[in-house]
Design a protein around this motif. Structure first.
Motif, PDB file in Angstrom:
ATOM      1  N   VAL A 164       0.849  -1.197   0.000  1.00 55.17           N
ATOM      2  CA  VAL A 164       0.000   0.000   0.000  1.00 55.17           C
ATOM      3  C   VAL A 164       0.885   1.247   0.000  1.00 55.17           C
ATOM      4  CG1 VAL A 164      -1.704   1.315   1.327  1.00 55.17           C
ATOM      5  CG2 VAL A 164      -1.938  -1.168   1.097  1.00 55.17           C
ATOM      6  N   SER A 165       1.929   1.226   0.821  1.00 51.41           N
ATOM      7  CA  SER A 165       2.866   2.355   0.874  1.00 51.41           C
ATOM      8  C   SER A 165       3.486   2.612  -0.492  1.00 51.41           C
ATOM      9  CB  SER A 165       3.977   2.083   1.890  1.00 51.41           C
ATOM     10  OG  SER A 165       3.457   1.947   3.166  1.00 51.41           O
ATOM     11  N   TYR A 166       3.870   1.537  -1.177  1.00 51.04           N
ATOM     12  CA  TYR A 166       4.482   1.672  -2.492  1.00 51.04           C
ATOM     13  C   TYR A 166       3.502   2.299  -3.493  1.00 51.04           C
ATOM     14  CZ  TYR A 166       6.717   0.631  -6.898  1.00 51.04           C
ATOM     15  OH  TYR A 166       7.267   0.755  -8.152  1.00 51.04           O
ATOM     16  N   ASP A 167       2.257   1.795  -3.510  1.00 49.60           N
ATOM     17  CA  ASP A 167       1.257   2.359  -4.417  1.00 49.60           C
ATOM     18  C   ASP A 167       1.067   3.853  -4.171  1.00 49.60           C
ATOM     19  OD1 ASP A 167       0.859  -0.150  -5.512  1.00 49.60           O
ATOM     20  OD2 ASP A 167      -1.131  -0.447  -4.608  1.00 49.60           O
ATOM     21  N   LEU A 168       0.944   4.231  -2.905  1.00 49.46           N
ATOM     22  CA  LEU A 168       0.774   5.643  -2.565  1.00 49.46           C
ATOM     23  C   LEU A 168       1.992   6.462  -2.960  1.00 49.46           C
ATOM     24  CD1 LEU A 168      -1.023   5.383   0.870  1.00 49.46           C
ATOM     25  CD2 LEU A 168      -1.915   6.542  -1.165  1.00 49.46           C
ATOM     26  N   SER A 169       3.180   5.902  -2.787  1.00 48.99           N
ATOM     27  CA  SER A 169       4.391   6.654  -3.126  1.00 48.99           C
ATOM     28  C   SER A 169       4.519   6.874  -4.634  1.00 48.99           C
ATOM     29  CB  SER A 169       5.639   5.982  -2.557  1.00 48.99           C
ATOM     30  OG  SER A 169       5.963   4.809  -3.265  1.00 48.99           O
ATOM     31  N   VAL A 170       4.112   5.891  -5.427  1.00 52.30           N
ATOM     32  CA  VAL A 170       4.145   6.063  -6.886  1.00 52.30           C
ATOM     33  C   VAL A 170       3.116   7.107  -7.313  1.00 52.30           C
ATOM     34  CG1 VAL A 170       3.762   4.921  -9.115  1.00 52.30           C
ATOM     35  CG2 VAL A 170       5.069   3.750  -7.331  1.00 52.30           C
ATOM     36  N   ALA A 171       1.913   7.033  -6.740  1.00 54.44           N
ATOM     37  CA  ALA A 171       0.884   8.031  -7.059  1.00 54.44           C
ATOM     38  C   ALA A 171       1.351   9.434  -6.662  1.00 54.44           C
ATOM     39  CB  ALA A 171      -0.430   7.669  -6.359  1.00 54.44           C
ATOM     40  N   LEU A 172       1.964   9.556  -5.493  1.00 54.23           N
ATOM     41  CA  LEU A 172       2.488  10.850  -5.050  1.00 54.23           C
ATOM     42  C   LEU A 172       3.570  11.348  -6.001  1.00 54.23           C
ATOM     43  CD1 LEU A 172       2.763  13.196  -3.048  1.00 54.23           C
ATOM     44  CD2 LEU A 172       4.372  11.768  -1.769  1.00 54.23           C
ATOM     45  N   THR A 173       4.449  10.465  -6.413  1.00 52.05           N
ATOM     46  CA  THR A 173       5.510  10.840  -7.352  1.00 52.05           C
ATOM     47  C   THR A 173       4.919  11.406  -8.639  1.00 52.05           C
ATOM     48  OG1 THR A 173       7.029   9.201  -6.436  1.00 52.05           O
ATOM     49  CG2 THR A 173       7.466   9.949  -8.688  1.00 52.05           C
ATOM     50  N   GLU A 174       3.884  10.761  -9.158  1.00 52.74           N
ATOM     51  CA  GLU A 174       3.254  11.233 -10.391  1.00 52.74           C
ATOM     52  C   GLU A 174       2.585  12.591 -10.192  1.00 52.74           C
ATOM     53  OE1 GLU A 174       3.643  10.022 -13.354  1.00 52.74           O
ATOM     54  OE2 GLU A 174       4.739   8.264 -12.642  1.00 52.74           O
ATOM     55  N   ALA A 175       1.898  12.770  -9.065  1.00 49.55           N
ATOM     56  CA  ALA A 175       1.234  14.054  -8.793  1.00 49.55           C
ATOM     57  C   ALA A 175       2.261  15.174  -8.634  1.00 49.55           C
ATOM     58  CB  ALA A 175       0.351  13.936  -7.554  1.00 49.55           C
ATOM     59  N   CYS A 176       3.357  14.893  -7.930  1.00 48.74           N
ATOM     60  CA  CYS A 176       4.403  15.908  -7.749  1.00 48.74           C
ATOM     61  C   CYS A 176       5.085  16.232  -9.071  1.00 48.74           C
ATOM     62  CB  CYS A 176       5.440  15.425  -6.732  1.00 48.74           C
ATOM     63  SG  CYS A 176       4.861  15.370  -5.032  1.00 48.74           S
ATOM     64  N   ALA A 177       5.379  15.207  -9.864  1.00 45.70           N
ATOM     65  CA  ALA A 177       6.011  15.441 -11.164  1.00 45.70           C
ATOM     66  C   ALA A 177       5.118  16.308 -12.043  1.00 45.70           C
ATOM     67  CB  ALA A 177       6.325  14.111 -11.845  1.00 45.70           C
ATOM     68  N   ASN A 178       3.807  16.098 -11.963  1.00 49.46           N
ATOM     69  CA  ASN A 178       2.865  16.916 -12.716  1.00 49.46           C
ATOM     70  C   ASN A 178       2.911  18.368 -12.245  1.00 49.46           C
ATOM     71  OD1 ASN A 178       0.678  16.771 -14.763  1.00 49.46           O
ATOM     72  ND2 ASN A 178      -0.512  17.630 -13.074  1.00 49.46           N
ATOM     73  N   ALA A 179       2.962  18.574 -10.928  1.00 48.18           N
ATOM     74  CA  ALA A 179       3.037  19.934 -10.379  1.00 48.18           C
ATOM     75  C   ALA A 179       4.344  20.617 -10.775  1.00 48.18           C
ATOM     76  CB  ALA A 179       2.900  19.899  -8.859  1.00 48.18           C
ATOM     77  N   VAL A 180       5.436  19.882 -10.771  1.00 50.61           N
ATOM     78  CA  VAL A 180       6.730  20.445 -11.152  1.00 50.61           C
ATOM     79  C   VAL A 180       6.718  20.854 -12.619  1.00 50.61           C
ATOM     80  CG1 VAL A 180       9.174  19.877 -11.538  1.00 50.61           C
ATOM     81  CG2 VAL A 180       8.083  19.299  -9.356  1.00 50.61           C
ATOM     82  N   GLU A 181       6.158  19.996 -13.468  1.00 53.83           N
ATOM     83  CA  GLU A 181       6.186  20.278 -14.899  1.00 53.83           C
ATOM     84  C   GLU A 181       5.162  21.325 -15.327  1.00 53.83           C
ATOM     85  OE1 GLU A 181       6.047  18.048 -19.214  1.00 53.83           O
ATOM     86  OE2 GLU A 181       6.508  16.909 -17.402  1.00 53.83           O
ATOM     87  N   HIS A 182       3.965  21.289 -14.750  1.00 55.06           N
ATOM     88  CA  HIS A 182       2.878  22.129 -15.248  1.00 55.06           C
ATOM     89  C   HIS A 182       2.376  23.159 -14.245  1.00 55.06           C
ATOM     90  CE1 HIS A 182       2.594  19.341 -18.583  1.00 55.06           C
ATOM     91  NE2 HIS A 182       2.470  18.338 -17.718  1.00 55.06           N
ATOM     92  N   GLY A 183       2.937  23.204 -13.041  1.00 55.35           N
ATOM     93  CA  GLY A 183       2.348  23.957 -11.940  1.00 55.35           C
ATOM     94  C   GLY A 183       2.627  25.432 -11.841  1.00 55.35           C
ATOM     95  N   GLY A 184       3.127  26.074 -12.852  1.00 58.90           N
ATOM     96  CA  GLY A 184       3.343  27.520 -12.778  1.00 58.90           C
ATOM     97  C   GLY A 184       4.675  27.912 -13.384  1.00 58.90           C
ATOM     98  N   GLY A 185       4.947  29.173 -13.329  1.00 58.53           N
ATOM     99  CA  GLY A 185       6.182  29.694 -13.899  1.00 58.53           C
ATOM    100  C   GLY A 185       7.184  30.030 -12.825  1.00 58.53           C
ATOM    101  N   ARG A 186       8.000  30.999 -13.121  1.00 60.23           N
ATOM    102  CA  ARG A 186       8.991  31.471 -12.159  1.00 60.23           C
ATOM    103  C   ARG A 186       8.473  32.743 -11.523  1.00 60.23           C
ATOM    104  NH1 ARG A 186      13.681  28.815 -11.665  1.00 60.23           N
ATOM    105  NH2 ARG A 186      14.157  27.365 -13.311  1.00 60.23           N
ATOM    106  N   GLY A 187       8.666  32.847 -10.237  1.00 56.62           N
ATOM    107  CA  GLY A 187       8.241  34.032  -9.496  1.00 56.62           C
ATOM    108  C   GLY A 187       9.307  35.105  -9.526  1.00 56.62           C
ATOM    109  N   ALA A 188       9.303  35.931  -8.515  1.00 56.23           N
ATOM    110  CA  ALA A 188      10.265  37.018  -8.396  1.00 56.23           C
ATOM    111  C   ALA A 188      11.690  36.485  -8.370  1.00 56.23           C
ATOM    112  CB  ALA A 188       9.975  37.809  -7.116  1.00 56.23           C
TER     113      ALA A 188
END
Length: 161
Positions: A36-60
């Motif tokens: 269960v931990s592994y499944d959650l960690s893979v799902a978290l990895t995918e969600a974080c990778a999505n946020a890193v790639e598509h989650g906004g630009g550069r700030g100040a």
């Protein structure tokens, strides 16, 4: 017993393994079944990778904007939310089953090609979690949240009786 934690991370690839390791350490300490931990960690990895790639630009000062990861372990359920400050999910994705605003609509009914380099992460989250929700925060970015029913190791610290 319940626990929760929240991280504010820069949108940089190096932040993804940090979030994954924290989740895995929390799960191990609590006594969650390793599968269960592994499944959650893979799902978290995918969600974080999505946020890193598509989650906004550069700030100040050219610094990458941040995203947030929050994990809740309450009773026999773990909920994870990844929130970014990007443009959100495209409006043309439309509704899917349940309350999911899904990725498959963006790539066609069959999903992305098996050889595609991008486009499989949100579908993978759906496969690994018990309940998934993709939504937009009006003018503020996207939220990916997912729940999974926990299984426990013998003698687990947080196991609900």
């Amino acid at each position: 017993m319940s626990i929760w934690w929240s991280l504010h991370l820069r949108r940089e690839a190096a932040s993804v393994p940090l979030a994954r390791r924290l989740l895995l350490g929390t799960m191990e300490t609590a006594g969650v079944d390793p599968d269960v931990s592994y499944d959650l960690s893979v799902a978290l990895t995918e969600a974080c990778a999505n946020a890193v790639e598509h989650g906004g630009g550069r700030g100040a000062h050219g610094i990458s904007e941040a995203y947030r990861v929050t994990a809740y372990l309450d009773g026999d359920t773990c909920r994870i939310e990844v929130t970014d400050s990007g443009p959100g999910f495209p409006a043309h994705l439309g509704r899917r089953t349940g309350d999911r605003v899904g990725a498959a609509g963006a790539v066609g009914p069959a999903g992305p090609a098996e050889t595609a380099e991008h486009g499989r992460g949100l579908g993978l989250i759906e496969e690994l979690a018990d309940h998934v929700r993709f939504r937009n925060r009006p003018g503020c970015g996207a939220v990916v949240s997912f729940d999974k029913i926990l299984k426990w190791r013998e003698g687990a610290l947080l196991k609900v009786s």
